[in-house]
Write a protein that holds these residues in place. Structure first.
Motif, mmCIF file in Angstrom:
data_model
loop_
_atom_site.group_PDB
_atom_site.id
_atom_site.type_symbol
_atom_site.label_atom_id
_atom_site.label_comp_id
_atom_site.label_asym_id
_atom_site.label_seq_id
_atom_site.Cartn_x
_atom_site.Cartn_y
_atom_site.Cartn_z
ATOM 1 N N VAL A 1 0.853 -1.186 0.000
ATOM 2 C CA VAL A 1 0.000 0.000 0.000
ATOM 3 C C VAL A 1 0.886 1.233 0.000
ATOM 4 O O VAL A 1 2.040 1.196 0.465
ATOM 5 C CB VAL A 1 -0.938 0.035 1.227
ATOM 6 C CG1 VAL A 1 -1.967 -1.070 1.159
ATOM 7 C CG2 VAL A 1 -0.147 -0.027 2.524
ATOM 8 N N TRP A 2 0.379 2.339 -0.528
ATOM 9 C CA TRP A 2 1.079 3.615 -0.482
ATOM 10 C C TRP A 2 0.666 4.329 0.802
ATOM 11 O O TRP A 2 -0.505 4.636 1.006
ATOM 12 C CB TRP A 2 0.729 4.468 -1.696
ATOM 13 C CG TRP A 2 1.365 4.019 -2.977
ATOM 14 C CD1 TRP A 2 0.797 3.324 -3.989
ATOM 15 C CD2 TRP A 2 2.718 4.258 -3.357
ATOM 16 N NE1 TRP A 2 1.696 3.093 -4.990
ATOM 17 C CE2 TRP A 2 2.890 3.664 -4.638
ATOM 18 C CE3 TRP A 2 3.809 4.902 -2.762
ATOM 19 C CZ2 TRP A 2 4.102 3.700 -5.319
ATOM 20 C CZ3 TRP A 2 5.013 4.934 -3.454
ATOM 21 C CH2 TRP A 2 5.163 4.343 -4.709
ATOM 22 N N HIS B 1 5.142 6.635 0.556
ATOM 23 C CA HIS B 1 6.118 5.556 0.636
ATOM 24 C C HIS B 1 5.376 4.238 0.463
ATOM 25 O O HIS B 1 4.308 4.030 1.043
ATOM 26 C CB HIS B 1 6.848 5.597 1.976
ATOM 27 C CG HIS B 1 7.495 6.922 2.253
ATOM 28 N ND1 HIS B 1 8.728 7.272 1.772
ATOM 29 C CD2 HIS B 1 7.024 8.007 2.956
ATOM 30 C CE1 HIS B 1 9.022 8.496 2.169
ATOM 31 N NE2 HIS B 1 7.997 8.970 2.892
ATOM 32 N N LEU B 2 5.948 3.337 -0.329
ATOM 33 C CA LEU B 2 5.338 2.042 -0.596
ATOM 34 C C LEU B 2 5.678 1.073 0.532
ATOM 35 O O LEU B 2 6.853 0.825 0.820
ATOM 36 C CB LEU B 2 5.824 1.498 -1.942
ATOM 37 C CG LEU B 2 5.071 0.279 -2.488
ATOM 38 C CD1 LEU B 2 3.617 0.647 -2.775
ATOM 39 C CD2 LEU B 2 5.746 -0.238 -3.758
ATOM 40 N N ALA B 3 4.641 0.516 1.185
ATOM 41 C CA ALA B 3 4.842 -0.384 2.319
ATOM 42 C C ALA B 3 4.310 -1.770 1.970
ATOM 43 O O ALA B 3 3.115 -1.921 1.690
ATOM 44 C CB ALA B 3 4.120 0.148 3.554
ATOM 45 N N PRO B 4 5.163 -2.797 1.969
ATOM 46 C CA PRO B 4 4.692 -4.159 1.709
ATOM 47 C C PRO B 4 3.850 -4.664 2.883
ATOM 48 O O PRO B 4 4.134 -4.364 4.044
ATOM 49 C CB PRO B 4 5.982 -4.960 1.554
ATOM 50 C CG PRO B 4 7.009 -4.168 2.305
ATOM 51 C CD PRO B 4 6.620 -2.733 2.181
ATOM 52 N N ILE B 5 2.811 -5.429 2.576
ATOM 53 C CA ILE B 5 1.921 -5.953 3.616
ATOM 54 C C ILE B 5 1.619 -7.424 3.341
ATOM 55 O O ILE B 5 1.778 -7.909 2.225
ATOM 56 C CB ILE B 5 0.596 -5.165 3.689
ATOM 57 C CG1 ILE B 5 -0.152 -5.243 2.346
ATOM 58 C CG2 ILE B 5 0.834 -3.728 4.104
ATOM 59 C CD1 ILE B 5 -1.544 -4.644 2.379
ATOM 60 N N THR B 6 1.172 -8.098 4.405
ATOM 61 C CA THR B 6 0.671 -9.470 4.285
ATOM 62 C C THR B 6 -0.807 -9.447 4.629
ATOM 63 O O THR B 6 -1.186 -9.041 5.732
ATOM 64 C CB THR B 6 1.413 -10.420 5.241
ATOM 65 O OG1 THR B 6 2.812 -10.365 4.957
ATOM 66 C CG2 THR B 6 0.918 -11.850 5.082
ATOM 67 N N VAL B 7 -1.641 -9.859 3.682
ATOM 68 C CA VAL B 7 -3.089 -9.763 3.859
ATOM 69 C C VAL B 7 -3.651 -11.080 4.373
ATOM 70 O O VAL B 7 -3.047 -12.149 4.201
ATOM 71 C CB VAL B 7 -3.782 -9.371 2.538
ATOM 72 C CG1 VAL B 7 -3.307 -8.014 2.068
ATOM 73 C CG2 VAL B 7 -3.561 -10.422 1.464
ATOM 74 N N GLY B 8 -4.830 -10.959 5.033
ATOM 75 C CA GLY B 8 -5.531 -12.131 5.537
ATOM 76 C C GLY B 8 -6.903 -12.231 4.925
ATOM 77 O O GLY B 8 -7.056 -12.094 3.704
ATOM 78 N N THR C 1 1.342 5.766 -11.741
ATOM 79 C CA THR C 1 2.475 6.668 -11.963
ATOM 80 C C THR C 1 3.105 7.172 -10.670
ATOM 81 O O THR C 1 4.061 7.957 -10.717
ATOM 82 C CB THR C 1 2.013 7.866 -12.801
ATOM 83 O OG1 THR C 1 0.914 8.510 -12.139
ATOM 84 C CG2 THR C 1 1.543 7.411 -14.184
ATOM 85 N N LEU C 2 2.582 6.767 -9.528
ATOM 86 C CA LEU C 2 3.132 7.232 -8.259
ATOM 87 C C LEU C 2 4.554 6.712 -8.075
ATOM 88 O O LEU C 2 4.894 5.602 -8.491
ATOM 89 C CB LEU C 2 2.251 6.778 -7.094
ATOM 90 C CG LEU C 2 0.829 7.361 -7.045
ATOM 91 C CD1 LEU C 2 0.071 6.781 -5.864
ATOM 92 C CD2 LEU C 2 0.873 8.886 -6.975
ATOM 93 N N LYS C 3 5.384 7.524 -7.405
ATOM 94 C CA LYS C 3 6.777 7.163 -7.191
ATOM 95 C C LYS C 3 7.133 7.314 -5.720
ATOM 96 O O LYS C 3 6.534 8.122 -4.981
ATOM 97 C CB LYS C 3 7.699 8.052 -8.026
ATOM 98 C CG LYS C 3 7.492 7.882 -9.541
ATOM 99 C CD LYS C 3 8.426 8.796 -10.320
ATOM 100 C CE LYS C 3 8.209 8.639 -11.831
ATOM 101 N NZ LYS C 3 9.114 9.534 -12.592
ATOM 102 N N GLU C 4 8.099 6.541 -5.284
ATOM 103 C CA GLU C 4 8.567 6.592 -3.909
ATOM 104 C C GLU C 4 9.071 7.988 -3.560
ATOM 105 O O GLU C 4 9.849 8.593 -4.294
ATOM 106 C CB GLU C 4 9.669 5.562 -3.708
ATOM 107 C CG GLU C 4 10.264 5.531 -2.303
ATOM 108 C CD GLU C 4 9.301 4.979 -1.274
ATOM 109 O OE1 GLU C 4 9.462 5.315 -0.088
ATOM 110 O OE2 GLU C 4 8.387 4.239 -1.669
ATOM 111 N N GLY C 5 8.598 8.541 -2.429
ATOM 112 C CA GLY C 5 9.016 9.858 -1.984
ATOM 113 C C GLY C 5 8.341 11.008 -2.671
ATOM 114 O O GLY C 5 8.677 12.166 -2.412
ATOM 115 N N GLN C 6 7.407 10.750 -3.550
ATOM 116 C CA GLN C 6 6.732 11.824 -4.291
ATOM 117 C C GLN C 6 5.859 12.650 -3.353
ATOM 118 O O GLN C 6 5.251 12.144 -2.428
ATOM 119 C CB GLN C 6 5.870 11.194 -5.400
ATOM 120 C CG GLN C 6 5.098 12.215 -6.234
ATOM 121 C CD GLN C 6 4.276 11.525 -7.325
ATOM 122 O OE1 GLN C 6 4.438 10.335 -7.581
ATOM 123 N NE2 GLN C 6 3.391 12.281 -7.954
#
Length: 402
Positions: A348-349, A357-364, A390-395
């Motif tokens: 998720v952003w 910032h892009l954050a990895p997650i584990t879904v249930g 088109t979103l970028k890290e730190g944008q």
């Protein structure tokens, strides 16, 4: 002769002939227009800068939502559906098996009835007469049986003495058997006549409410008569058992796995949206509807208010899932539209300040109000809903609550 030089024109005359020129206006200074132009350009530039800051120069807007948290043991919505209020036995149609004229019908639609309450009475004079005739026929059969039994006894004695033949004895015993059969037949006719008499009084077999009357006082019930208001030829009224109120709802096949026997639910009547009623799944039909692609489910309303809940009312059913108290960590829920899927990875952003910032997650498990996040979020974070590719890290972005 003296000659005089010609006199020239008089100076005053010449002055009078001179054309007077208009006075030339004084040329304005060029400094004033220049200053005005500079001021105008400055104002336009400032306005343009403000517009630029609010449009092209502003970071792009993104729709955001806050990651929610449900504590252990708190109910989470699994799915919702729309249905109708029914009763456990659906609707009971009360009728009679005999024909005749209705001479009493002390009921009206909406009336509450109890077990044994009179619904209708049919004229029973002809059925009472048939019952009396049946009793008389039995008396005749009983008398005939006594006679035939005595004759058979005499024939046995005479046959033993060699006075009567075997054929005479067989005939006497056969007549005795016929007399015994006639007596049993008479007893059966009496029972049948009693049943017909009992059918002239129609009472309620349940505690419920009258939904519909099919007959009125004075109507004659006969098989060739017109069927009234959707009822059968001998139907009197339609009742509903209000001791077990339920709501019937169709669930899509793709969602039926989320519903199990005993699943808690909430029934909200469309007519009373502010009066929800707790419920529980008590029946999942074994067959799906092929055309609609749905499975029928029934939930029982645990504490129905009969002043509000009425059969055939439309209602919304919300199915829930209860987390056990054994769960030590709260359940984090993120909107499904916020999840970015790349193969088997989910993320998720997250908006922190003005940057993302892009954050990895584990879904249930997926619920009606979000998807469970087992790892990656702790709750309270601001995430982007339906993020652009088109979103970028730190944008830098401008967050807008959805």
């Amino acid at each position: 002769m003296s000659t005089e030089a010609p006199k020239g024109p008089n100076i005053r005359e010449l002055e009078s002939l001179r054309i007077a020129r208009a006075a030339q206006p004084k040329k304005p200074s060029r400094l004033v227009p220049a200053a005005i132009t500079i001021v105008i350009l400055a104002v336009v530039g400032a306005a343009g800068y403000v517009v630029y800051q609010k449009t092209l120069g502003r970071p792009p807007e993104v729709q955001t939502a806050i990651v929610s948290v449900k504590q252990a043991g708190q109910a989470g919505t699994v799915l919702t559906g729309s249905g109708y209020v029914i009763t456990k036995h659906k609707y009971i149609v009360i009728g009679t098996k005999i024909l005749g004229q209705i001479v009493a019908e002390p009921i009206e639609e909406g009336q509450r009835v109890k077990v044994g309450d009179l619904l209708a009475r049919i004229d029973d004079r002809d059925y009472q007469a048939q019952l009396k005739q049946a009793y008389a026929d039995r008396d005749l059969a009983a008398a005939d049986l006594v006679l035939k039994r005595a004759r058979a006894d005499r024939m046995r004695t005479l046959y033993a003495q060699g006075v009567e033949s075997k054929d005479s004895l067989d005939d006497a015993e056969n007549q005795l058997s016929v007399a015994e059969a006639n007596l049993k037949k008479s007893d059966g006719e009496i029972e049948f006549a009693k049943f017909n008499v009992s059918q002239t009084v129609i009472t309620s077999p349940i505690n419920g409410v009258v939904l519909q009357k099919y007959r009125e006082l004075g109507d004659t019930i006969n098989y060739g008569g017109e069927i009234q208001a959707g009822g059968g030829a001998t139907d009197i009224a339609q009742l509903a058992d209000l001791t077990d109120m339920r709501c019937e709802v169709d669930i899509n096949e793709s969602d039926i796995a989320k519903v199990k026997m005993g699943t808690p639910a909430t029934v909200i009547p469309d007519a009373y949206p502010d009066d929800p009623f707790p419920a529980q799944v008590v029946k999942i039909y074994p067959e799906a509807d092929r055309q609609k692609g749905t499975v029928k489910v029934e939930v029982r309303i645990l504490q129905p208010d009969l002043k509000i809940i009425k059969p055939e009312m439309s209602a919304k059913v919300t199915f829930q899932s209860i987390m056990t108290n054994a769960a030590t960590a709260p359940m984090v829920l993120v909107p499904k539209k916020a999840i970015v899927t790349d193969g088997s990875a989910n993320s998720v952003w997250v908006v922190r300040g003005d940057t993302i910032h892009l954050a990895p997650i584990t879904v249930g498990r997926e619920y009606q109000d979000g998807v469970e996040v087992k790892n990656g979020l702790s709750g309270g974070e601001m995430v982007i809903v339906v993020p652009a590719a088109t979103l970028k890290e730190g944008q830098e972005v401008t967050a807008v609550a959805s």
